[in-house]
Design a protein around this motif. Structure first.
Motif, PDB file in Angstrom:
ATOM      1  N   HIS A   1       0.831  -1.206   0.000  1.00 49.69           N
ATOM      2  CA  HIS A   1       0.000   0.000   0.000  1.00 49.69           C
ATOM      3  C   HIS A   1       0.866   1.257   0.000  1.00 49.69           C
ATOM      4  O   HIS A   1       0.535   2.253  -0.658  1.00 49.69           O
ATOM      5  N   ILE A   2       1.976   1.204   0.717  1.00 53.17           N
ATOM      6  CA  ILE A   2       2.886   2.352   0.753  1.00 53.17           C
ATOM      7  C   ILE A   2       3.482   2.630  -0.624  1.00 53.17           C
ATOM      8  O   ILE A   2       3.607   3.776  -1.048  1.00 53.17           O
TER       9      ILE A   2
ATOM     10  N   ALA B   1      13.849  -2.952  -2.392  1.00 52.45           N
ATOM     11  CA  ALA B   1      14.889  -3.729  -1.711  1.00 52.45           C
ATOM     12  C   ALA B   1      14.258  -4.559  -0.601  1.00 52.45           C
ATOM     13  O   ALA B   1      14.626  -5.724  -0.391  1.00 52.45           O
ATOM     14  N   TYR B   2      13.293  -3.966   0.111  1.00 53.70           N
ATOM     15  CA  TYR B   2      12.598  -4.706   1.166  1.00 53.70           C
ATOM     16  C   TYR B   2      11.882  -5.919   0.572  1.00 53.70           C
ATOM     17  O   TYR B   2      11.964  -7.031   1.100  1.00 53.70           O
ATOM     18  N   LYS B   3      11.155  -5.689  -0.521  1.00 53.18           N
ATOM     19  CA  LYS B   3      10.398  -6.784  -1.142  1.00 53.18           C
ATOM     20  C   LYS B   3      11.312  -7.884  -1.665  1.00 53.18           C
ATOM     21  O   LYS B   3      10.896  -9.038  -1.784  1.00 53.18           O
ATOM     22  N   THR B   4      12.556  -7.530  -1.959  1.00 59.24           N
ATOM     23  CA  THR B   4      13.499  -8.518  -2.477  1.00 59.24           C
ATOM     24  C   THR B   4      13.951  -9.481  -1.392  1.00 59.24           C
ATOM     25  O   THR B   4      14.109 -10.684  -1.635  1.00 59.24           O
ATOM     26  N   PHE B   5      14.153  -8.947  -0.193  1.00 57.22           N
ATOM     27  CA  PHE B   5      14.741  -9.763   0.872  1.00 57.22           C
ATOM     28  C   PHE B   5      13.759 -10.150   1.976  1.00 57.22           C
ATOM     29  O   PHE B   5      14.003 -11.119   2.700  1.00 57.22           O
ATOM     30  N   LEU B   6      12.666  -9.424   2.129  1.00 58.97           N
ATOM     31  CA  LEU B   6      11.715  -9.693   3.208  1.00 58.97           C
ATOM     32  C   LEU B   6      10.315  -9.907   2.635  1.00 58.97           C
ATOM     33  O   LEU B   6       9.990  -9.411   1.557  1.00 58.97           O
ATOM     34  N   PRO B   7       9.480 -10.656   3.351  1.00 56.07           N
ATOM     35  CA  PRO B   7       8.179 -11.041   2.788  1.00 56.07           C
ATOM     36  C   PRO B   7       7.164  -9.910   2.677  1.00 56.07           C
ATOM     37  O   PRO B   7       7.037  -9.085   3.579  1.00 56.07           O
ATOM     38  N   ASP B   8       6.456  -9.917   1.560  1.00 56.30           N
ATOM     39  CA  ASP B   8       5.309  -9.027   1.358  1.00 56.30           C
ATOM     40  C   ASP B   8       4.077  -9.818   1.791  1.00 56.30           C
ATOM     41  O   ASP B   8       3.470 -10.537   0.994  1.00 56.30           O
ATOM     42  N   LEU B   9       3.702  -9.699   3.054  1.00 51.61           N
ATOM     43  CA  LEU B   9       2.628 -10.514   3.617  1.00 51.61           C
ATOM     44  C   LEU B   9       1.260 -10.185   3.036  1.00 51.61           C
ATOM     45  O   LEU B   9       0.325 -10.983   3.166  1.00 51.61           O
ATOM     46  N   ASN B  10       1.150  -9.035   2.403  1.00 48.49           N
ATOM     47  CA  ASN B  10      -0.128  -8.673   1.794  1.00 48.49           C
ATOM     48  C   ASN B  10      -0.503  -9.630   0.662  1.00 48.49           C
ATOM     49  O   ASN B  10      -1.683  -9.791   0.337  1.00 48.49           O
ATOM     50  N   LEU B  11       0.500 -10.278   0.084  1.00 49.63           N
ATOM     51  CA  LEU B  11       0.244 -11.244  -0.986  1.00 49.63           C
ATOM     52  C   LEU B  11      -0.472 -12.488  -0.468  1.00 49.63           C
ATOM     53  O   LEU B  11      -1.062 -13.246  -1.246  1.00 49.63           O
ATOM     54  N   LEU B  12      -0.410 -12.708   0.841  1.00 51.09           N
ATOM     55  CA  LEU B  12      -1.051 -13.883   1.437  1.00 51.09           C
ATOM     56  C   LEU B  12      -2.433 -13.554   2.010  1.00 51.09           C
ATOM     57  O   LEU B  12      -3.083 -14.419   2.589  1.00 51.09           O
ATOM     58  N   ASN B  13      -2.855 -12.319   1.836  1.00 49.41           N
ATOM     59  CA  ASN B  13      -4.129 -11.873   2.399  1.00 49.41           C
ATOM     60  C   ASN B  13      -5.222 -11.841   1.326  1.00 49.41           C
ATOM     61  O   ASN B  13      -5.274 -10.924   0.502  1.00 49.41           O
ATOM     62  N   LEU B  14      -6.090 -12.842   1.342  1.00 49.69           N
ATOM     63  CA  LEU B  14      -7.196 -12.897   0.380  1.00 49.69           C
ATOM     64  C   LEU B  14      -8.530 -12.484   0.991  1.00 49.69           C
ATOM     65  O   LEU B  14      -9.563 -12.525   0.310  1.00 49.69           O
ATOM     66  N   LYS B  15      -8.521 -12.053   2.241  1.00 50.94           N
ATOM     67  CA  LYS B  15      -9.779 -11.689   2.909  1.00 50.94           C
ATOM     68  C   LYS B  15     -10.547 -10.584   2.178  1.00 50.94           C
ATOM     69  O   LYS B  15     -11.782 -10.638   2.123  1.00 50.94           O
ATOM     70  N   PRO B  16      -9.869  -9.574   1.601  1.00 50.41           N
ATOM     71  CA  PRO B  16     -10.625  -8.531   0.890  1.00 50.41           C
ATOM     72  C   PRO B  16     -11.364  -9.037  -0.356  1.00 50.41           C
ATOM     73  O   PRO B  16     -12.242  -8.346  -0.884  1.00 50.41           O
ATOM     74  N   PHE B  17     -11.006 -10.249  -0.827  1.00 58.04           N
ATOM     75  CA  PHE B  17     -11.594 -10.760  -2.067  1.00 58.04           C
ATOM     76  C   PHE B  17     -12.684 -11.805  -1.827  1.00 58.04           C
ATOM     77  O   PHE B  17     -13.223 -12.356  -2.787  1.00 58.04           O
ATOM     78  N   VAL B  18     -13.003 -12.061  -0.556  1.00 61.53           N
ATOM     79  CA  VAL B  18     -13.992 -13.100  -0.242  1.00 61.53           C
ATOM     80  C   VAL B  18     -15.329 -12.816  -0.907  1.00 61.53           C
ATOM     81  O   VAL B  18     -15.987 -13.716  -1.438  1.00 61.53           O
ATOM     82  N   PHE B  19     -15.757 -11.548  -0.889  1.00 60.09           N
ATOM     83  CA  PHE B  19     -17.025 -11.181  -1.527  1.00 60.09           C
ATOM     84  C   PHE B  19     -16.808 -10.446  -2.839  1.00 60.09           C
ATOM     85  O   PHE B  19     -17.734  -9.872  -3.402  1.00 60.09           O
ATOM     86  N   ASN B  20     -15.561 -10.474  -3.307  1.00 58.67           N
ATOM     87  CA  ASN B  20     -15.231  -9.859  -4.604  1.00 58.67           C
ATOM     88  C   ASN B  20     -14.262 -10.775  -5.342  1.00 58.67           C
ATOM     89  O   ASN B  20     -13.198 -10.347  -5.789  1.00 58.67           O
ATOM     90  N   SER B  21     -14.622 -12.032  -5.446  1.00 54.02           N
ATOM     91  CA  SER B  21     -13.716 -13.032  -6.019  1.00 54.02           C
ATOM     92  C   SER B  21     -13.398 -12.758  -7.495  1.00 54.02           C
ATOM     93  O   SER B  21     -12.400 -13.255  -8.017  1.00 54.02           O
ATOM     94  N   ASP B  22     -14.252 -11.953  -8.159  1.00 55.74           N
ATOM     95  CA  ASP B  22     -14.003 -11.642  -9.565  1.00 55.74           C
ATOM     96  C   ASP B  22     -12.811 -10.690  -9.730  1.00 55.74           C
ATOM     97  O   ASP B  22     -12.305 -10.496 -10.845  1.00 55.74           O
TER      98      ASP B  22
END
Length: 255
Positions: free
Chosen positions: A180-181, A199-220
């Motif tokens: 988001h930043i 650089a952060y994304k290269t070496f440390l995890p982007d945990l937002n990629l594992l968050n599918l909760k916002p798409f539960v009612f917007n799966s399209d």
């Protein structure tokens, strides 16, 4: 493989007997009550509130357990010297560590299923249905908690417990905010900030990629390819962190 499964079995039993799952029980009860109460006052959004509480509560509890267990799982073994008994048998350090990881993963999975299962009672009673995106969000939540466990385990091998928890919490919040930043206009117009974020994304995890909760009612809004990428991303990090932790633990001086 037999040694790993044996360690996993004893780790699972030790965690259960340590009563840390009481945290799960209390959180389950709290979420069930809040779920029911808030759904009564959520006109037109009853199902969304119910499933948000279920998935959010399951993730919250599992992440707390991951940090709590991760910072203690090896430290307590070393302090109590029980680790020497285990390693005196025909079992390598790497097998011992992998067994610990597998055992804790089982506990985190159980905790997630308990909370989500209890919360789902309200969701189903309101006419909701369990879709594939909900199940994927649930599994990816478990993967995230395992990642947090491996992160705090990594820090516990090289620093104190307090710093391990602090560093893990910082990585957790940054990991969810970094995407988001990077989308902010203020950041896009500054190459230096973009370089740091990339650089952060290269070496440390982007945990937002594992968050599918916002798409539960917007799966399209999310494709099958994106879901597969999330799984690949999560499992890749788990393998990498497991390998790093195994190397550190193998060479660590146990005193």
């Amino acid at each position: 493989m037999k040694n790993i499964l044996t360690i996993a079995k004893f780790t699972f039993k030790d965690v259960i007997q340590s009563r840390v799952l009481y945290i799960t029980a209390w959180i389950s009860l709290l979420i069930l009550v809040l779920n029911y109460v808030t759904s009564e006052f959520s006109y037109g959004n009853v199902l969304r509130v119910s499933i948000d509480f279920g998935l959010g509560g399951a993730a919250f509890a599992s992440n707390i357990l991951a940090v709590f267990i991760g910072v203690n799982v090896l430290s307590q073994e070393i302090e109590s010297r029980t680790i020497y008994i285990a390693l005196s048998r025909p079992i390598s350090r790497i097998q011992f560590l992998l067994g610990k990881i597998l055992g804790v993963t089982s506990v985190l999975s159980l905790s997630t299923l308990i909370i989500f299962g209890i919360s789902t009672i309200v969701y189903l009673s309101r006419g909701g249905t369990i879709s594939s995106i909900i199940l994927n969000a649930l599994v990816l939540g478990v993967i995230e908690s395992v990642l947090l466990f491996l992160i705090v385990l990594f820090f516990s091998l090289i620093t104190s417990r307090a710093l391990s928890v602090i560093n893990t919490i910082v990585i957790y919040f940054i990991g969810h905010a970094v995407t988001h930043i990077s989308e902010l206009t203020f950041v896009k117009n500054r190459e230096g900030l973009l370089y740091i974020i990339n650089a952060y994304k290269t070496f440390l995890p982007d945990l937002n990629l594992l968050n599918l909760k916002p798409f539960v009612f917007n799966s399209d809004l999310i494709s099958t390819e994106q879901v597969i990428y999330s799984y690949s991303y999560g499992f890749s990090y788990i393998l990498i962190l497991s390998f790093i932790n195994a190397i550190i633990f193998k060479n660590k001086e146990l005193t």
